[in-house]
Enzyme design. Structure first.
Site, PDB file in Angstrom:
ATOM      1  N   GLU A 169    -128.492 -17.407 -18.612  1.00 60.51           N
ATOM      2  CA  GLU A 169    -127.343 -17.500 -17.898  1.00 60.51           C
ATOM      3  C   GLU A 169    -126.881 -18.947 -17.655  1.00 60.51           C
ATOM      4  O   GLU A 169    -127.412 -19.824 -17.877  1.00 60.51           O
ATOM      5  CB  GLU A 169    -127.678 -16.945 -16.270  1.00 60.51           C
ATOM      6  CG  GLU A 169    -126.634 -16.886 -15.212  1.00 60.51           C
ATOM      7  CD  GLU A 169    -125.525 -15.908 -15.449  1.00 60.51           C
ATOM      8  OE1 GLU A 169    -124.702 -16.468 -16.233  1.00 60.51           O
ATOM      9  OE2 GLU A 169    -125.373 -14.923 -15.076  1.00 60.51           O
ATOM     10  N   HIS A 214    -129.488  -7.521 -16.866  1.00 58.32           N
ATOM     11  CA  HIS A 214    -130.717  -7.208 -16.301  1.00 58.32           C
ATOM     12  C   HIS A 214    -130.634  -6.474 -15.163  1.00 58.32           C
ATOM     13  O   HIS A 214    -129.753  -6.466 -14.132  1.00 58.32           O
ATOM     14  CB  HIS A 214    -131.450  -8.585 -15.986  1.00 58.32           C
ATOM     15  CG  HIS A 214    -130.700  -9.414 -15.183  1.00 58.32           C
ATOM     16  ND1 HIS A 214    -130.843  -9.548 -13.643  1.00 58.32           N
ATOM     17  CD2 HIS A 214    -130.111 -10.598 -15.179  1.00 58.32           C
ATOM     18  CE1 HIS A 214    -130.190 -10.121 -13.019  1.00 58.32           C
ATOM     19  NE2 HIS A 214    -129.544 -10.964 -14.039  1.00 58.32           N
TER      20      HIS A 214
END
Length: 216
Positions: free
Chosen positions: A84, A10
């Site tokens: 994550e 990202h």
């Protein structure tokens, strides 16, 4: 016949810019992060993709959405398995703050992250199992095509390290910058070939490898 996965970390967030661990915290892209995503979107605009996948955390989904705008606003499938690593009580803290508050725990984490559960969070072994299982299913669902997958540094390290047969206790040696591009070809799941790693040539300003080495 081969599935080619375009794995993207990202774009930058304010917590990335201040070197704070994010994990499952739902931190949005910064203005710089949105520019990074747009630059990558322009780079990939001429390619044809069969599917878009993203972590369900906003920073990953927003990055994928910006890229998908260059592909007729193609649908994005979000998967919580692509999140994550959960940093638990470390989320929002810098490495220096963690070293001050959790000196023994972080020492153990750096030495054997596969076996070490972060206080209130996950072990790396748990992350590798959930993320690699999810990516394997994606690869098997797209036996001949190109797929964009937008996720996080820990997820990408887990997949790349698995493909390369690494000791995952050393996975921090795999650098992943914000909005970088990685490409893996999968003629078969267990025959993955890393074609491109941590490429940022689409971004206007490249980070200095020394000054930026601490960002996670």
């Amino acid at each position: 016949m081969s599935c080619r996965i375009y794995m993207v970390r990202h774009g930058e967030t304010d917590w990335n810019a201040t070197s704070r661990l994010q994990g499952h915290s739902n931190v949005p892209l910064s203005e710089r992060g949105r520019r990074q995503a747009e630059q990558l979107g322009r780079r990939l605009a001429a390619l044809k993709f069969d599917a878009f996948y993203a972590s369900d955390l906003v920073r990953a989904y927003e990055t994928a959405r910006i890229i998908a705008l260059h592909h007729n606003n193609q649908d994005i499938k979000t998967l919580p398995q692509l999140r994550e690593l959960n940093f638990g009580r470390w989320e929002g803290l810098s490495i220096n703050e963690i070293q001050g508050q959790y000196p023994e725990e972080i020492k153990q984490w750096w030495e054997t992250p596969l076996l070490t559960r972060i206080p209130g969070g996950e072990s790396l072994d748990e992350v590798v199992k959930r993320t690699v299982t999810a990516v394997k299913k994606i690869v098997e669902s797209h036996g001949d095509g190109n797929v964009v997958l937008v996720s996080h540094g820990g997820v990408i390290r887990s997949v790349v390290g698995t493909v390369l047969g690494m000791d995952m206790n050393k996975y921090w040696r795999l650098r992943q910058d914000n909005a970088c591009l990685n490409i893996i070809d999968f003629p078969e799941w267990d025959k993955g070939i890393l074609m491109l790693f941590n490429d940022r040539s689409h971004l206007e300003i490249a980070y200095d490898c020394l000054s930026d080495a601490g960002r996670k």
